[in-house]
Motif scaffolding. Structure first.
Motif, mmCIF file in Angstrom:
data_model
loop_
_atom_site.group_PDB
_atom_site.id
_atom_site.type_symbol
_atom_site.label_atom_id
_atom_site.label_comp_id
_atom_site.label_asym_id
_atom_site.label_seq_id
_atom_site.Cartn_x
_atom_site.Cartn_y
_atom_site.Cartn_z
ATOM 1 N N TYR A 39 -53.021 -37.266 42.426
ATOM 2 C CA TYR A 39 -51.860 -36.795 41.982
ATOM 3 C C TYR A 39 -51.525 -35.491 42.822
ATOM 4 C CZ TYR A 39 -48.836 -34.086 38.816
ATOM 5 O OH TYR A 39 -47.558 -33.364 38.178
ATOM 6 N N PHE A 40 -50.290 -35.493 43.267
ATOM 7 C CA PHE A 40 -50.029 -34.426 44.228
ATOM 8 C C PHE A 40 -48.736 -34.076 43.729
ATOM 9 C CE2 PHE A 40 -52.412 -37.491 46.319
ATOM 10 C CZ PHE A 40 -53.328 -36.924 47.026
ATOM 11 N N ASP A 41 -48.666 -32.407 43.835
ATOM 12 C CA ASP A 41 -47.487 -31.772 43.309
ATOM 13 C C ASP A 41 -46.835 -30.703 44.239
ATOM 14 O OD1 ASP A 41 -45.973 -30.618 40.824
ATOM 15 O OD2 ASP A 41 -47.012 -28.706 41.490
ATOM 16 N N THR A 42 -45.642 -30.837 44.345
ATOM 17 C CA THR A 42 -45.179 -29.900 45.345
ATOM 18 C C THR A 42 -43.537 -29.604 44.497
ATOM 19 O OG1 THR A 42 -44.178 -29.982 47.580
ATOM 20 C CG2 THR A 42 -43.835 -31.824 46.214
ATOM 21 N N ALA A 43 -42.816 -28.734 45.490
ATOM 22 C CA ALA A 43 -41.634 -28.010 45.219
ATOM 23 C C ALA A 43 -40.820 -27.798 46.396
ATOM 24 C CB ALA A 43 -41.890 -26.986 44.090
ATOM 25 N N PRO A 44 -39.501 -27.899 46.199
ATOM 26 C CA PRO A 44 -38.707 -27.321 47.405
ATOM 27 C C PRO A 44 -38.762 -25.828 47.569
ATOM 28 C CG PRO A 44 -37.310 -28.546 45.578
ATOM 29 C CD PRO A 44 -38.532 -28.440 45.063
ATOM 30 N N HIS A 45 -39.441 -25.171 46.454
ATOM 31 C CA HIS A 45 -39.468 -23.748 46.801
ATOM 32 C C HIS A 45 -40.661 -23.404 48.004
ATOM 33 C CE1 HIS A 45 -40.287 -19.571 46.099
ATOM 34 N NE2 HIS A 45 -41.324 -19.717 45.324
ATOM 35 N N TYR A 46 -41.688 -24.298 47.744
ATOM 36 C CA TYR A 46 -42.995 -24.186 48.649
ATOM 37 C C TYR A 46 -42.497 -24.303 50.228
ATOM 38 C CZ TYR A 46 -45.073 -25.096 44.187
ATOM 39 O OH TYR A 46 -45.424 -24.922 42.954
ATOM 40 N N GLY A 47 -42.408 -23.071 50.677
ATOM 41 C CA GLY A 47 -42.285 -23.316 52.381
ATOM 42 C C GLY A 47 -40.763 -23.649 52.686
ATOM 43 N N GLY A 65 -47.886 -47.155 44.577
ATOM 44 C CA GLY A 65 -48.239 -47.465 43.255
ATOM 45 C C GLY A 65 -49.868 -46.681 42.823
ATOM 46 N N GLU A 66 -50.370 -46.223 44.148
ATOM 47 C CA GLU A 66 -51.818 -45.733 43.759
ATOM 48 C C GLU A 66 -51.898 -44.333 43.889
ATOM 49 O OE1 GLU A 66 -54.613 -47.350 46.610
ATOM 50 O OE2 GLU A 66 -54.152 -49.422 46.307
ATOM 51 N N PHE A 67 -50.660 -43.567 43.492
ATOM 52 C CA PHE A 67 -50.698 -42.184 43.383
ATOM 53 C C PHE A 67 -49.569 -41.771 42.584
ATOM 54 C CE2 PHE A 67 -48.189 -43.376 47.357
ATOM 55 C CZ PHE A 67 -47.027 -42.519 46.881
ATOM 56 N N THR A 68 -49.656 -40.543 42.377
ATOM 57 C CA THR A 68 -48.563 -39.763 41.319
ATOM 58 C C THR A 68 -48.114 -38.705 42.075
ATOM 59 O OG1 THR A 68 -49.577 -40.585 39.328
ATOM 60 C CG2 THR A 68 -48.332 -38.673 39.096
ATOM 61 N N VAL A 69 -46.825 -38.575 42.107
ATOM 62 C CA VAL A 69 -46.358 -37.415 42.974
ATOM 63 C C VAL A 69 -45.296 -36.602 41.902
ATOM 64 C CG1 VAL A 69 -44.536 -38.851 44.154
ATOM 65 C CG2 VAL A 69 -45.118 -36.488 44.888
ATOM 66 N N SER A 70 -45.145 -35.463 41.960
ATOM 67 C CA SER A 70 -44.040 -34.646 40.924
ATOM 68 C C SER A 70 -43.758 -33.602 42.196
ATOM 69 C CB SER A 70 -44.809 -34.057 40.003
ATOM 70 O OG SER A 70 -45.945 -32.903 40.333
ATOM 71 N N THR A 71 -42.432 -33.405 41.746
ATOM 72 C CA THR A 71 -41.525 -32.167 42.331
ATOM 73 C C THR A 71 -40.772 -31.323 41.374
ATOM 74 O OG1 THR A 71 -40.427 -31.514 44.383
ATOM 75 C CG2 THR A 71 -39.790 -33.487 43.406
ATOM 76 N N LYS A 72 -39.907 -30.506 41.732
ATOM 77 C CA LYS A 72 -39.429 -29.552 40.893
ATOM 78 C C LYS A 72 -37.847 -29.544 41.199
ATOM 79 C CE LYS A 72 -44.043 -27.563 40.274
ATOM 80 N NZ LYS A 72 -44.638 -27.935 41.419
ATOM 81 N N VAL A 73 -37.331 -28.786 40.469
ATOM 82 C CA VAL A 73 -35.944 -28.869 40.507
ATOM 83 C C VAL A 73 -35.549 -27.326 39.778
ATOM 84 C CG1 VAL A 73 -34.945 -30.934 40.222
ATOM 85 C CG2 VAL A 73 -35.120 -29.755 38.015
#
Length: 317
Positions: A39-47, A65-73
């Motif tokens: 699971y990898f989490d990120t966001a536009p804000h980061y850098g 299909g072998e990972f989960t990724v999230s980002t933000k708004v």
């Protein structure tokens, strides 16, 4: 969705606190994958997009299909002339400025921009980000926009990432969300999420990812260092004293504060896992080793007896 009890927090990959080379960032991501993190989490804000670009480049080399990724708004990135200036939050050139926008159009544009930066055709989870000062707009406009994206199949799960447990409780109770990411309010130092948020999540079937489990640094070392921070500010004297007491208990049982800090939140049944920001392969391996440590039950009973853990908190087995 494939996930793991330890999620890779992408803030440091955006140059949080200090610059980070592409090579070091790639090494951290490689070490995480090798250690079983999915699971990898990120966001536009980061850098201002750098974290998304780095995580996207990495995940494009891994089987779909072998990972989960999230980002933000919630923050749109608008190009600007950096004129030699550094971004105020991350050690990167200020090529863009952040514009708050939780409107329906802003949410959709933010996702489109994120997918373009990452070079991916989907993300699994989309969060409203840092909406504390814009909560009414985020609830009124941002949440329905997320729900629409979910209904269209463009994202699988929706929620919010914030540090305000009371506002997250409102969102859980008033909206149909899947998951929340809570920063710093369910840790060895702060269990205030037990008041309303964790019960609300249990009632509504909402999962919670516990982020900032080190409270931005003061729990990240066996004992507080001279520059220890708590919630991104110098740790107050009373906080340092409390951590010293926690360290005394941990040392008596042969474990460290970081090991206990990573284990504690995961005992609650609504907690899906913990999110830890990592900036190097060495940090990743250290955190994976801490997560795998065996914590004697006496640690938790002694911490509770010393009044250092809320009596309502479930204890790790």
């Amino acid at each position: 969705m494939p996930a793991s009890r330890l999620a890779f927090g992408g803030g440091p990959l955006g140059g949080l606190f200090a610059p980070l080379s592409d090579e070091t960032a790639a090494g951290a991501l490689d070490a995480a994958w090798e250690g079983g993190v999915r699971y990898f989490d990120t966001a536009p804000h980061y850098g201002i997009g750098l974290s998304e670009r780095r995580i996207g480049a990495f995940l494009r080399t891994r089987p779909a299909g072998e990972f989960t990724v999230s980002t933000k708004v919630g923050r749109l990135l608008v190009p600007q002339d950096p004129r030699g200036r550094e971004d105020e939050s991350f050690a990167v050139p200020a090529t863009h400025r952040r514009v708050w926008d939780f409107s329906s159009g802003g949410v959709r544009r933010s996702l489109e921009d994120s997918l373009a930066r990452m070079g991916l055709d989907r993300v699994d989870v989309l969060y409203l980000h840092d909406a504390e000062s814009h909560f009414e707009e985020a609830l009124r406009d941002g949440y329905p926009a997320l729900a629409q994206l979910r209904s269209e199949g463009l994202v699988r799960g929706i929620g919010a990432g914030m540090h305000d447990a009371a506002l997250l409780t409102r969102l859980v109770r008033e909206a149909d969300i899947d998951v929340v990411m809570l920063a710093g309010r369910y840790t060895l130092l702060d269990q205030s999420a037990l008041d309303t948020l964790l019960p609300a999540c249990a009632e509504r079937g909402v999962s919670l990812w516990a982020a900032a489990v080190f409270n931005s640094g003061v729990l990240a070392t066996p004992r507080p260092t001279s520059g220890a921070t708590f919630d991104y500010a110098p740790a107050p004297a009373d906080v340092r004293r409390r951590v010293e007491r926690i360290a005394d208990v941990c040392e008596a049982h042969g474990v460290t504060v970081p090991q206990a800090a990573m284990a504690f939140p995961q005992a609650h049944p609504v907690v899906a896992g913990i999110v830890v920001g990592m900036r190097s392969a060495g940090e990743v391996r250290h955190n994976l080793a801490s997560l795998a440590a065996t914590i004697p039950p006496g640690v938790w009973s002694d911490l509770r007896a010393e009044g250092l853990l809320d009596p309502r908190a479930p204890l790790p087995a």
